[in-house]
Design an enzyme around this catalytic site. Structure first.
Site, short mmCIF file in Angstrom:
data_model
loop_
_atom_site.label_atom_id
_atom_site.label_comp_id
_atom_site.label_asym_id
_atom_site.label_seq_id
_atom_site.Cartn_x
_atom_site.Cartn_y
_atom_site.Cartn_z
N LYS A 1 0.77 -1.20 -0.03
CA LYS A 1 -0.08 0.07 0.04
C LYS A 1 1.00 1.21 -0.05
CE LYS A 1 -3.69 -0.21 2.22
NZ LYS A 1 -4.53 -0.63 3.35
N ARG B 1 -3.21 2.82 8.90
CA ARG B 1 -3.55 1.53 8.05
C ARG B 1 -2.31 0.69 7.97
NH1 ARG B 1 -8.07 2.55 3.80
NH2 ARG B 1 -8.37 4.55 3.97
N GLY C 1 -8.43 -7.26 4.18
CA GLY C 1 -9.23 -7.54 5.54
C GLY C 1 -8.59 -8.24 6.80
N MET D 1 -5.72 -7.29 8.31
CA MET D 1 -5.48 -6.35 9.46
C MET D 1 -5.98 -5.16 9.48
SD MET D 1 -1.35 -7.16 9.42
CE MET D 1 -1.08 -6.37 7.61
N ARG E 1 -3.68 -1.28 -6.14
CA ARG E 1 -3.06 -2.47 -6.00
C ARG E 1 -3.70 -3.55 -7.01
NH1 ARG E 1 -6.06 -4.70 -0.60
NH2 ARG E 1 -7.99 -4.68 -1.46
N HIS F 1 -16.54 -8.23 1.89
CA HIS F 1 -15.45 -9.23 2.52
C HIS F 1 -15.70 -10.67 2.00
CE1 HIS F 1 -13.94 -12.06 5.52
NE2 HIS F 1 -12.92 -11.36 5.45
N SER G 1 13.68 -41.43 -7.95
CA SER G 1 12.65 -40.61 -7.81
C SER G 1 12.63 -40.15 -6.26
CB SER G 1 11.18 -41.32 -8.29
OG SER G 1 10.22 -40.69 -7.86
N GLY H 1 11.11 -39.65 -3.04
CA GLY H 1 9.87 -39.68 -2.37
C GLY H 1 9.72 -38.67 -1.37
N ASP I 1 8.24 -39.57 2.40
CA ASP I 1 8.94 -40.38 3.54
C ASP I 1 10.18 -39.59 3.62
OD1 ASP I 1 7.60 -42.81 4.49
OD2 ASP I 1 7.51 -43.50 2.30
N CYS J 1 8.34 -37.58 -6.56
CA CYS J 1 6.83 -38.04 -6.92
C CYS J 1 6.01 -37.82 -5.31
CB CYS J 1 6.74 -39.46 -7.28
SG CYS J 1 7.68 -40.79 -6.03
N TYR K 1 11.58 -34.25 -13.99
CA TYR K 1 10.04 -34.04 -14.05
C TYR K 1 9.55 -34.15 -12.53
CZ TYR K 1 10.04 -39.01 -12.29
OH TYR K 1 10.32 -40.37 -11.63
C1 PEP Z 1 6.84 -40.73 -0.69
O1 PEP Z 1 7.39 -41.23 0.19
O2 PEP Z 1 7.26 -39.57 -1.03
C2 PEP Z 1 5.91 -41.41 -1.76
C3 PEP Z 1 5.76 -40.99 -2.91
O3 PEP Z 1 5.72 -42.77 -1.49
P1 PEP Z 1 4.47 -42.88 -0.35
O4 PEP Z 1 3.67 -41.74 -0.15
O5 PEP Z 1 3.72 -43.97 -1.12
O6 PEP Z 1 4.97 -43.54 0.68
MG MG Z 2 7.07 -43.44 0.26
#
Ligand code: PEP
Ligand code: MG
Length: 875
Positions: free
Chosen positions: A23, A93, A102, A104, A337, A455, A765, A767, A770, A832, A852
């Site tokens: 602002k 303000r 809205g 603050m 804004r 609002h 990949s 995960g 975990d 993933c 990816y």
């Molecule tokens: C992970 O652990 O990020 C994963 C993709 O495997 P899952 O969520 O099935 O444990």
């Molecule tokens: Mg996992």
């Protein structure tokens, strides 16, 4: 050198957002552009941070600077704080770096006391205005600075109206306003045991402190978490000379957007109220007039405003949301804004602005929040079902989309019912910032009062929730749990449906249909695809999900969780037989049943993906997840399996683990039961051979992914099971088939030893679910119980399971990427975990040059845009 904590508007510009807040920076920029902005100054975000560093006190140095700038403001305006001749009144303000509508607090008319009120009354010849301003100031000050309930003030107003036998606030006379001032002061004194502060400087310093404090009020914290805004940013405070929209009939106030925030239509869109103050428009208490009508009411101000709108839009190259006030026929700009808008509007505005030559495609891509696309991916009313439905009332289409749910009347009820799995529509007279959590869990919001900029409307659009506002035909009986419209009563819990695109409200449940990507959406996404380098895959376990993801633009599957297929029909029986098997023969018999079923599953997925890459992950969860716990269910299963209850109960209790998520799961299952890996391999390879036969052009190359690997020898051990089975089947079939074996990086040890794992793994990949769990040592299933306290204590600001912790978990990923590439320069890398659909995590993945990210089907378009934005930002 002393730090400069205060800036006059003339001293700043739009680039100083971090310091002056959005602002403040834009007020400075408008002043620089020569637009009519009332004078003022901004106290920086650094001052707010210093306030917290100093244990919630405004230190003397900052106080001195504020006083110095107040002096400058007095000199500029020729008015003086508390002066009996020419008093200065200001607004105070908040203004953070990112707009938090809205969230603050704001205080208007600051500087009034008895002397000043009398002066204003005399000078303006309008005592009603003077004492109206005074009573409003007491109300706001008491609420924002002292935390007194607004309700009691409203009650006092109602009492005075009742005594006078009037209904409308506008009928209150100057004397009534004076009565209100006195009664408000009495209430203030009685509640707080102190009198209302008469010294404007005290008023100002307390108000500034309250704005600093409001940075950490509950709704601001919640809004920040929802929008990824760090608490370290702090808020600036703007102190600005008041101009009055409530001084008479040639005064007014309004808000406007340069284009429609609901549809994106290129047309000035807004509302105003004559003889009113800003809060009246936003609170939706009186229903405002449309901005076009300003042409008749105040033609000069209208012309000037239209000209300013166009200049601002060209200057900022974005749709603007502005606040203005007209005082004695003269226009003043109070804010500009970038306007919040619905997803539909965002896409239309982006495409139109490219066509108008105002911005290029990359600028257009950066203009749309990836998360916003979510609103376009959700179901709309089924056109056939809609034809049969009759609207019970119609009001303003405040935020598009379709919502069907059961009536609730409070935000708390909404949360309760939604937590128990119900779909709800929140019906309110009007919403306020306290309602935000209830709004977030509702299918839609219906309000009786308020315009398109109320609002409810603004917040719903920001959330992508549908909203119908200003449904004045509805007669609320909230306390009794019902409302009446068209002579019919609708009770709490009854189904209604609202259409935020048309404003229609229906007294029944209406079925919905899935969304599709077409028109502006399709065009916009094609720019995103052209721009990004990161590929977007999906996590899908069924052909249906896979097809949906492809429709949303997925380029492959990054994760098939095979266990999800095991829960249906005959498969769950076969896997249970496998679990209770005592001999190798029994085990093999169960696996022999499972294999063709798995093969069919994989064929379905390969067919749905039509040759796009598919990564299949081997069985991952601990086996206890496949067996019942309830004694009745165990009894039934024992009967079905033809074994005794005790025998089955013993097997099940044998599966018990203290820490199952760190237990017998992932590739550990294959080390103990090689038959599982052999069965899953056979199913995948046979499925690929079959589908390739039918569709040689797809040339499927199976990607086999081993979960929860922590050591090279472990990987080699399980991989050998895979290759032996796969190679034998390929040889038996006399076909050519390339397949790939890779691993998930889910345990920190795998990240630390990624150079070794890359000797065997063709791809990694991450995960990150975990990996986050094991890096923090937080159970992914239970951390939600204590994380809120960590947010409150500002130890962590975000859920690390939603937004990748780049500092810690990210460091492991970075290391694994570097180590993996050392061994195998062309190693394919992806994410993933849930983070694959989170924009900030996608930006991180892009920075590391991963191939990816993989996310749930409904997040695919979000990920495509986030990846494009990451590519642009990284150029
Ligand atoms: C992970 O652990 O990020 C994963 C993709 O495997 P899952 O969520 O099935 O444990
Ligand atoms: Mg996992």
């Amino acid at each position: 050198m002393t730090t400069k904590y205060v800036y006059l508007f003339q001293e700043g510009d739009a680039n100083m957002r971090e310091l002056l807040g959005g602002k403040g920076a834009n007020l400075a920029e408008m002043s620089k552009l020569g637009m009519p902005v009332p004078n003022g100054f901004t106290i920086t975000t650094e001052a707010c941070n210093k306030y917290y560093e100093d244990g919630e006190t405004i230190n003397e140095e900052i106080q001195a600077q504020i006083m110095e700038y107040l002096g400058k403001l007095e000199a500029e305006t020729g008015k003086k704080f508390g002066d009996a001749q020419n008093p200065l009144l200001v607004s105070v303000r908040s203004g953070a770096r990112a707009s938090m509508p809205g969230m603050m607090d704001t205080i208007l008319n600051l500087g009034i006391n008895d002397v000043v009120a009398k002066t204003i009354a005399d000078k303006s010849q309008n005592p009603r205005f003077a004492y109206d301003s005074y009573r409003r100031f007491i109300q706001m000050f008491a609420d924002v600075v002292k935390g007194l309930s607004k309700k009691r003030f409203e009650e006092i107003i109602d009492e005075v109206k009742a005594q006078r036998g009037i209904k409308d606030d506008l009928e209150l006379t100057a004397e009534d306003m004076m009565t209100l001032v006195e009664r408000f002061k009495e209430f203030y004194q009685a509640e707080l045991h102190e009198s209302f502060p008469t010294d404007p400087k005290t008023q100002m310093m307390e108000a500034i402190e309250a704005v600093f404090k409001s940075w950490n009020n509950e709704r601001a914290i919640y809004y920040r978490r929802m929008n990824d805004i760090p608490s370290s940013w702090g808020t600036a405070v703007n102190v600005q000379m008041m101009v009055f929209g409530n001084m008479g009939e040639d005064c007014g106030t309004g808000v406007a957007f340069t284009r429609s925030p609901a549809t994106g239509e290129n047309k000035l869109f807004g509302e105003f109220l004559m003889n009113a103050q800003g809060e009246d428009v936003v609170a939706g208490v009186r229903t405002p007039q449309s901005i076009d009508q300003l042409k008749e009411v105040s033609p000069t101000a209208y012309e000037q405003f239209v000209d300013i709108c166009s200049k601002l839009e060209h200057h900022y190259k974005n749709m603007q949301d502005m606040e203005f006030t007209i005082e004695g026929g003269k226009l003043f700009m109070l804010q500009t804004r970038n306007g919040k808008r619905t997803a539909q509007a965002a896409l239309k505005i982006a495409c139109d602005m490219v066509d108008e030559g105002l911005i290029n495609e990359e600028e257009a891509l950066l203009m749309v929040e990836p998360q916003q696309l979510d609103a376009l991916l959700h179901p709309m009313f089924d056109p056939e079902a809609l034809k049969k439905a009759t609207a019970i009332t119609s009001a303003l289409p405040a935020s598009p989309g379709a919502g069907s749910g059961q009536i609730v009347f409070t935000a708390d009820e909404a949360k309760e019912e939604a937590d128990s799995g119900k779909k709800v529509i929140l019906v309110r007279l009007e919403t306020s910032p306290e309602d935000i959590e209830g709004m977030a869990v509702s299918e839609g919001i219906l309000t009786v009062r308020g315009g398109m900029t109320s609002h409810a409307a603004v917040v719903a659009r920001g959330m992508g929730a549908c909203c119908v506002s200003g449904a004045g035909d509805i007669e609320m009986h909230e306390e009794e749990g019902y409302f009446v419209v068209g002579g019919k009563r609708y009770n709490r819990g009854a189904w209604i449906s609202i259409d935020g695109s048309t404003g229609n409200v229906y007294g029944e449940k209406i079925e919905t249909v899935p969304a599709e990507i077409s028109g502006n959406f399709e065009r916009f996404m094609s720019w995103a695809d052209k721009t990004r380098t990161l590929k977007i895959r999906t996590n899908a376990d069924t052909p249906r999900d896979a097809r949906q993801a492809v429709e949303f633009g997925a380029e492959g599957i990054g994760l098939v969780r095979t266990e999800h297929m095991f829960f249906e029909g005959d498969k769950i029986k076969a896997i249970r037989e496998m679990i209770v098997a005592k001999t190798d023969e029994q085990m093999q018999a169960a696996l022999n049943k499972l294999e063709p079923m798995q093969q069919k599953d994989f064929e379905g997925i390969y067919e749905a993906m039509e040759g796009r890459p598919v990564t299949i992950r081997y069985l991952d969860p601990p086996l206890h997840e496949f067996v019942p716990t309830d004694p009745e269910d165990i009894k039934e299963l024992a009967k079905e399996m033809n074994i005794s209850y005790d025998e089955l109960a013993q097997v099940i209790s044998g599966l018990h683990e203290v820490n199952p998520m760190m237990g017998h799961r992932g590739s550990r299952l294959d080390v103990s039961n090689p038959g599982i890996a052999h069965m899953q391999t056979a199913a995948i390879i046979k499925a690929a051979i079959n589908v390739n036969k039918a569709h040689p052009e797809w040339n499927i190359e199976p990607e086999i992914m081993l979960p929860l690997i922590g050591d090279l020898k472990e990987l080699q051990y399980v991989k050998k099971m895979v290759t032996e089975t796969a190679d034998a089947i390929i040889a038996q079939n006399g076909v050519e088939l390339t397949y790939h074996v890779g691993t998930m990086i889910e345990v920190p040890r795998a990240a630390l030893l990624a150079d070794e794992l890359a000797q065997e793994a063709e791809f990694f990949s991450f995960g990150t679910n975990d990996l986050t769990q094991l890096t923090f040592g937080f159970s992914r299933d239970d951390a939600g119980k204590f994380l809120p306290e960590y947010y409150d204590a500002k130890i962590y600001e975000n859920d690390p399971f939603s937004r990748l912790d780049q500092k810690g978990v990210g460091k492991l990923i970075d290391m694994a990427v570097t180590l993996g590439r050392q061994t195998r320069p062309d190693i394919k890398l992806g994410i993933c975990g849930e983070h694959g659909g989170d924009p900030s995590s996608i930006e991180f993945a892009n920075k590391l040059g991963l191939s990816y990210v993989s996310c749930s089907p409904y997040r695919v378009p979000i990920a495509r845009l986030a990846a494009a934005q990451a590519a642009i930002k990284q150029k």
